[in-house]
Design a protein around this motif. Structure first.
Motif, PDB file in Angstrom:
ATOM      1  N   ALA A  69       7.640  82.732  40.902  1.00  0.00           N
ATOM      2  CA  ALA A  69       9.059  82.875  41.208  1.00  0.00           C
ATOM      3  C   ALA A  69       9.361  82.201  42.528  1.00  0.00           C
ATOM      4  O   ALA A  69       8.474  81.980  43.355  1.00  0.00           O
ATOM      5  CB  ALA A  69       9.441  84.352  41.289  1.00  0.00           C
ATOM      6  N   CYS A  70      10.660  81.877  42.730  1.00  0.00           N
ATOM      7  CA  CYS A  70      11.098  81.346  44.018  1.00  0.00           C
ATOM      8  C   CYS A  70      11.224  82.480  45.029  1.00  0.00           C
ATOM      9  O   CYS A  70      11.044  83.651  44.687  1.00  0.00           O
ATOM     10  CB  CYS A  70      12.422  80.606  43.852  1.00  0.00           C
ATOM     11  SG  CYS A  70      13.788  81.702  43.414  1.00  0.00           S
ATOM     12  N   LEU A  71      11.558  82.127  46.241  1.00  0.00           N
ATOM     13  CA  LEU A  71      11.623  83.124  47.317  1.00  0.00           C
ATOM     14  C   LEU A  71      12.623  84.237  47.027  1.00  0.00           C
ATOM     15  O   LEU A  71      12.367  85.406  47.282  1.00  0.00           O
ATOM     16  CB  LEU A  71      11.986  82.413  48.632  1.00  0.00           C
ATOM     17  CG  LEU A  71      12.044  83.264  49.899  1.00  0.00           C
ATOM     18  CD1 LEU A  71      10.705  83.930  50.186  1.00  0.00           C
ATOM     19  CD2 LEU A  71      12.456  82.390  51.084  1.00  0.00           C
ATOM     20  N   CYS A  72      13.794  83.902  46.488  1.00  0.00           N
ATOM     21  CA  CYS A  72      14.820  84.923  46.253  1.00  0.00           C
ATOM     22  C   CYS A  72      14.678  85.599  44.895  1.00  0.00           C
ATOM     23  O   CYS A  72      15.322  86.618  44.638  1.00  0.00           O
ATOM     24  CB  CYS A  72      16.216  84.331  46.410  1.00  0.00           C
ATOM     25  SG  CYS A  72      16.757  83.286  45.044  1.00  0.00           S
ATOM     26  N   PHE A 112       9.198  81.730  36.339  1.00  0.00           N
ATOM     27  CA  PHE A 112       8.589  80.837  35.348  1.00  0.00           C
ATOM     28  C   PHE A 112       7.242  81.363  34.905  1.00  0.00           C
ATOM     29  O   PHE A 112       6.617  82.185  35.577  1.00  0.00           O
ATOM     30  CB  PHE A 112       8.447  79.418  35.916  1.00  0.00           C
ATOM     31  CG  PHE A 112       7.583  79.313  37.143  1.00  0.00           C
ATOM     32  CD1 PHE A 112       6.207  79.184  37.037  1.00  0.00           C
ATOM     33  CD2 PHE A 112       8.152  79.361  38.409  1.00  0.00           C
ATOM     34  CE1 PHE A 112       5.413  79.100  38.164  1.00  0.00           C
ATOM     35  CE2 PHE A 112       7.370  79.277  39.549  1.00  0.00           C
ATOM     36  CZ  PHE A 112       5.992  79.146  39.427  1.00  0.00           C
ATOM     37  N   THR A 113       6.843  80.878  33.745  1.00  0.00           N
ATOM     38  CA  THR A 113       5.509  81.129  33.216  1.00  0.00           C
ATOM     39  C   THR A 113       4.908  79.789  32.828  1.00  0.00           C
ATOM     40  O   THR A 113       5.543  78.995  32.122  1.00  0.00           O
ATOM     41  CB  THR A 113       5.564  82.044  31.980  1.00  0.00           C
ATOM     42  OG1 THR A 113       6.185  83.284  32.352  1.00  0.00           O
ATOM     43  CG2 THR A 113       4.167  82.316  31.449  1.00  0.00           C
ATOM     44  N   ALA A 114       3.702  79.534  33.291  1.00  0.00           N
ATOM     45  CA  ALA A 114       2.976  78.318  32.921  1.00  0.00           C
ATOM     46  C   ALA A 114       1.853  78.730  31.977  1.00  0.00           C
ATOM     47  O   ALA A 114       1.041  79.598  32.311  1.00  0.00           O
ATOM     48  CB  ALA A 114       2.424  77.617  34.160  1.00  0.00           C
ATOM     49  N   CYS A 115       1.840  78.120  30.794  1.00  0.00           N
ATOM     50  CA  CYS A 115       0.893  78.512  29.756  1.00  0.00           C
ATOM     51  C   CYS A 115      -0.275  77.523  29.699  1.00  0.00           C
ATOM     52  O   CYS A 115      -0.093  76.323  29.871  1.00  0.00           O
ATOM     53  CB  CYS A 115       1.585  78.560  28.400  1.00  0.00           C
ATOM     54  SG  CYS A 115       3.013  79.651  28.377  1.00  0.00           S
ATOM     55  N   GLY A 116      -1.460  78.057  29.447  1.00  0.00           N
ATOM     56  CA  GLY A 116      -2.638  77.208  29.352  1.00  0.00           C
ATOM     57  C   GLY A 116      -3.140  76.821  30.728  1.00  0.00           C
ATOM     58  O   GLY A 116      -2.701  77.348  31.754  1.00  0.00           O
ATOM     59  N   GLU A 117      -4.067  75.875  30.756  1.00  0.00           N
ATOM     60  CA  GLU A 117      -4.640  75.418  32.020  1.00  0.00           C
ATOM     61  C   GLU A 117      -3.915  74.168  32.496  1.00  0.00           C
ATOM     62  O   GLU A 117      -3.481  73.348  31.681  1.00  0.00           O
ATOM     63  CB  GLU A 117      -6.125  75.107  31.850  1.00  0.00           C
ATOM     64  CG  GLU A 117      -6.980  76.333  31.576  1.00  0.00           C
ATOM     65  CD  GLU A 117      -6.891  77.365  32.697  1.00  0.00           C
ATOM     66  OE1 GLU A 117      -6.723  76.963  33.872  1.00  0.00           O
ATOM     67  OE2 GLU A 117      -6.968  78.563  32.402  1.00  0.00           O
ATOM     68  N   THR A 137       4.808  68.960  38.048  1.00  0.00           N
ATOM     69  CA  THR A 137       3.863  69.512  39.013  1.00  0.00           C
ATOM     70  C   THR A 137       4.540  70.675  39.725  1.00  0.00           C
ATOM     71  O   THR A 137       5.550  70.503  40.412  1.00  0.00           O
ATOM     72  CB  THR A 137       3.419  68.436  40.017  1.00  0.00           C
ATOM     73  OG1 THR A 137       2.763  67.394  39.297  1.00  0.00           O
ATOM     74  CG2 THR A 137       2.452  69.020  41.044  1.00  0.00           C
ATOM     75  N   ILE A 138       3.985  71.865  39.516  1.00  0.00           N
ATOM     76  CA  ILE A 138       4.575  73.093  40.035  1.00  0.00           C
ATOM     77  C   ILE A 138       3.945  73.431  41.380  1.00  0.00           C
ATOM     78  O   ILE A 138       2.716  73.406  41.530  1.00  0.00           O
ATOM     79  CB  ILE A 138       4.348  74.254  39.048  1.00  0.00           C
ATOM     80  CG1 ILE A 138       4.802  73.850  37.631  1.00  0.00           C
ATOM     81  CG2 ILE A 138       5.066  75.510  39.518  1.00  0.00           C
ATOM     82  CD1 ILE A 138       4.381  74.838  36.555  1.00  0.00           C
ATOM     83  N   SER A 139       4.792  73.747  42.369  1.00  0.00           N
ATOM     84  CA  SER A 139       4.308  74.076  43.707  1.00  0.00           C
ATOM     85  C   SER A 139       3.434  75.327  43.633  1.00  0.00           C
ATOM     86  O   SER A 139       3.867  76.383  43.168  1.00  0.00           O
ATOM     87  CB  SER A 139       5.486  74.328  44.637  1.00  0.00           C
ATOM     88  OG  SER A 139       6.375  73.220  44.620  1.00  0.00           O
ATOM     89  N   LEU A 140       2.192  75.216  44.116  1.00  0.00           N
ATOM     90  CA  LEU A 140       1.226  76.298  43.926  1.00  0.00           C
ATOM     91  C   LEU A 140       1.644  77.591  44.624  1.00  0.00           C
ATOM     92  O   LEU A 140       1.371  78.688  44.139  1.00  0.00           O
ATOM     93  CB  LEU A 140      -0.145  75.852  44.447  1.00  0.00           C
ATOM     94  CG  LEU A 140      -1.310  76.085  43.488  1.00  0.00           C
ATOM     95  CD1 LEU A 140      -1.071  75.404  42.165  1.00  0.00           C
ATOM     96  CD2 LEU A 140      -2.598  75.610  44.118  1.00  0.00           C
ATOM     97  N   GLY A 141       2.319  77.455  45.753  1.00  0.00           N
ATOM     98  CA  GLY A 141       2.681  78.645  46.519  1.00  0.00           C
ATOM     99  C   GLY A 141       3.698  79.532  45.839  1.00  0.00           C
ATOM    100  O   GLY A 141       3.951  80.647  46.297  1.00  0.00           O
ATOM    101  N   ASP A 171      -0.205  84.381  41.721  1.00  0.00           N
ATOM    102  CA  ASP A 171      -1.624  84.406  42.088  1.00  0.00           C
ATOM    103  C   ASP A 171      -2.108  82.980  42.374  1.00  0.00           C
ATOM    104  O   ASP A 171      -2.897  82.416  41.621  1.00  0.00           O
ATOM    105  CB  ASP A 171      -2.445  85.034  40.951  1.00  0.00           C
ATOM    106  CG  ASP A 171      -3.909  85.204  41.338  1.00  0.00           C
ATOM    107  OD1 ASP A 171      -4.247  85.013  42.535  1.00  0.00           O
ATOM    108  OD2 ASP A 171      -4.722  85.517  40.448  1.00  0.00           O
ATOM    109  N   PRO A 172      -1.615  82.396  43.473  1.00  0.00           N
ATOM    110  CA  PRO A 172      -1.958  80.996  43.749  1.00  0.00           C
ATOM    111  C   PRO A 172      -3.452  80.785  43.965  1.00  0.00           C
ATOM    112  O   PRO A 172      -3.964  79.687  43.786  1.00  0.00           O
ATOM    113  CB  PRO A 172      -1.152  80.665  45.011  1.00  0.00           C
ATOM    114  CG  PRO A 172      -0.830  81.987  45.632  1.00  0.00           C
ATOM    115  CD  PRO A 172      -0.741  82.972  44.509  1.00  0.00           C
ATOM    116  N   GLY A 173      -4.170  81.850  44.325  1.00  0.00           N
ATOM    117  CA  GLY A 173      -5.604  81.733  44.557  1.00  0.00           C
ATOM    118  C   GLY A 173      -6.415  81.561  43.288  1.00  0.00           C
ATOM    119  O   GLY A 173      -7.620  81.309  43.346  1.00  0.00           O
TER     120      GLY A 173
END
Ligand SMILES: [Zn+2]
Ligand SMILES: [Zn+2]
Length: 142
Positions: A9-12, A17-22, A96-100, A104-106
């Protein structure tokens, strides 16, 4: 295809979003566009096929010519400004989705670093990735 589903999600919180698969690839990018988009030394993003991204909420877009000469379209939240994702006319069908922005960006591991030539001297190249001076000529399907 993996059943992996990663949410973000964004900051606010207006955009989720949901990203499916690898992801196709996870990359650090030190290009000058990413410096301005992030307000930092580089971006880190996960590239997905566009059809594996489910996004809800209203977004705004901004087009800019990227370092590779392709048109880069940046998508961001108009309320809080979070950079959601970018796409590139040189790589149609992928975002390309911003990881932050992921919850669970880790759970991702960056594999490559691109546009190392544009690195600002106080920013570091990730020593755990292969670095390229510009954009390597790899294709997402390889
Ligand atoms: Zn927002
Ligand atoms: Zn970049």
């Amino acid at each position: 295809m993996s059943e992996e589903r990663r949410t973000g999600a964004c900051l606010c919180g207006a955009v989720t979003f949901t990203a499916c698969g690898e992801p196709v690839i996870v990359a650090n990018c030190h290009c000058t566009v990413c410096q301005r988009v992030t307000g930092a030394g580089h971006s880190t993003g996960a590239m997905y096929p566009l059809d594996q991204l489910e996004l809800t909420g209203t977004t705004s877009e901004f087009d800019v010519e990227g370092a590779s000469g392709a048109t880069v379209t940046r998508t961001f939240c108009p309320a809080c400004g979070s950079p959601i994702h970018g796409r590139n006319t040189g790589m149609p069908g992928f975002v390309t989705i911003s990881l932050g922005l992921f919850d669970d960006p880790g759970s991702f591991t960056p594999e490559v670093t691109v546009f190392a030539r544009d690195r600002i001297r106080w920013d570091q190249l990730d020593p755990n990735t292969e670095s390229f001076e510009t954009q390597p000529d790899w294709k997402p399907d390889s």
